[in-house]
Design an enzyme around this catalytic site. Structure first.
Site: not given
Ligand code: PLP
Length: 386
Positions: A167, A189, A225, A316
């Site tokens: 974040q 993302h 890959t 979730c």
């Molecule tokens: N860690 C944090 C603090 C996140 O906000 C998120 C996504 O919501 C993740 C890990 C997980 O990342 P990803 O969506 O790329 O698996």
């Protein structure tokens, strides 16, 4: 934006440009070398943003995999147990729980209790890795990783420090903020890159047992890959986020402050969750509030009907809201947490977005409180507008 960001145009261009590359980056011939060069460029870009050597950068399938690799990979390689903060993302919490680790308490603002951490490390004895997020995904609370690292070096000198900076990536100087960590997780993302690409930065000579074994790609840390186009876009997106960071943080924190102030001023019973925390202790892009007299899920739906997409923050995979472990750890009463929502902004958020939200949200809240379709009925909390 805290859930996922729109793709930056520069990242989209890099993605589209790499989609037609045929070569396997592990191959020998010209087509393979062309694909490998895209990976090398992206690795250089990510390394540049963190101030590390390109060889420290491991590409994965996302933040979740990187968090799992950091926790399980270190425990798998050296034994011992993992320790984390009680407000980590489930990707860390679950990985720690599975390996018999423990979670350490936070204070009422969501900041890790460093004395409790020290006591837990001393008591636990054989700690392999301590995982503390740079910024919380629900509230936006920032944590000083250097201070965490200092405690770890003192109380558990052989333990490694991992930080989930997923974040924080758009908002802090990653090289500086994560300097005390041996391992750093990022997710493309969340900074304008594509979904499904993550990074685990491994500083120094750290033993990690891979979760995914096979052809030995990514220096044996993550076989398979690589997603060349996604990784190419990730490198470009992080370079853009880094270049844009200072200006974007100033612009977006002003927008977020306007949104939060506007909501509190227009609507009774809206409580900013980090009200007592100074600006510097919170991410620019996240406004977390608890709203009296409504249920989170109902507000998500009512806001969506007005074209404002907000988040229950703790959801979730099925999309159903579950009670937030973050708010519970901060000691927020369940009835207050029942109306919690996260509003988040990012690189492409505008004044217009804030204006729209400041019309839509008070109306949605009033609608839910009065039970009327328009929000024009009698609001037991005193009406949407003060
Ligand atoms: N860690 C944090 C603090 C996140 O906000 C998120 C996504 O919501 C993740 C890990 C997980 O990342 P990803 O969506 O790329 O698996």
């Amino acid at each position: 934006h805290a859930a996922s960001t729109p793709l930056r145009p520069e990242a989209r261009a890099a993605l589209e440009d790499a989609l037609d590359l045929v070569g396997n980056p592990s191959g020998q011939h010209r087509w393979a070398r062309t694909a490998r060069r895209r990976l090398d460029d992206a690795r250089d870009q990510v390394a540049g943003s963190l101030g590390v050597a390109p060889a420290s950068v491991t590409f994965t399938s996302g933040g979740t995999e990187s968090d799992n690799l950091a926790v399980a990979g270190v425990v798998g390689a050296v034994g011992g147990i993992p320790v984390c903060s009680a407000v980590e993302h489930h990707a860390v919490l679950e990985a720690v729980r599975r390996r018999g680790g423990r979670a350490v308490a936070v204070d009422s603002t969501g900041s890790l209790d460093l004395e409790a951490l020290e006591a837990a490390l001393v008591e636990a004895g054989d700690v392999a890795v301590v995982s503390v997020m740079t910024a919380n995904n629900e509230t936006g609370r920032l944590q000083e990783i250097d201070a965490v690292a200092e405690v770890v070096r003192r109380a558990a000198p052989s333990a490694l420090v991992h930080t989930d900076a997923v974040q924080a990536a758009c908002w802090v100087d990653l090289a500086e903020a994560t300097a005390g960590a041996d391992l750093v997780t990022l997710s493309a993302h969340k900074f304008g890159g594509p979904k499904g690409v993550g990074v685990l930065v491994v500083r120094g000579d750290v033993a990690i047992e891979p979760l995914v074994v096979g052809g030995g790609q990514e220096r044996g840390r993550r076989s398979g890959t690589q997603d060349v186009a996604g990784i190419a876009a990730t490198g470009v997106a992080l370079a853009e986020a880094t270049r844009d960071r200072v200006a974007s943080a100033a612009r977006v924190s002003a927008l977020a402050d306007r949104l939060l102030d506007g909501l509190v001023r227009s609507t009774v019973g809206v409580h900013p969750t980090l009200a007592g925390v100074p600006r510097g202790g919170r991410l620019p892009g996240i406004c977390h509030v608890c709203v009296d007299g409504i249920e989170t899920e109902a507000l998500v739906v009512a806001a969506e009907q007005r074209d404002v997409m907000l988040s229950a923050a703790a959801s979730c995979a099925s999309g159903a809201a579950e009670p937030s472990h973050v708010l519970a750890s901060m000691g927020l009463p369940a009835d207050r947490a029942a109306g919690s929502v996260r509003l988040s902004l990012g690189w492409c958020s505008t004044d217009r977005d804030v204006e729209r939200a400041l019309v839509a949200l008070p109306a949605a809240i009033s609608q839910l409180r009065t039970g009327s379709a328009t929000g024009a009925g009698r609001d037991p909390f005193g009406g949407a507008t003060r």
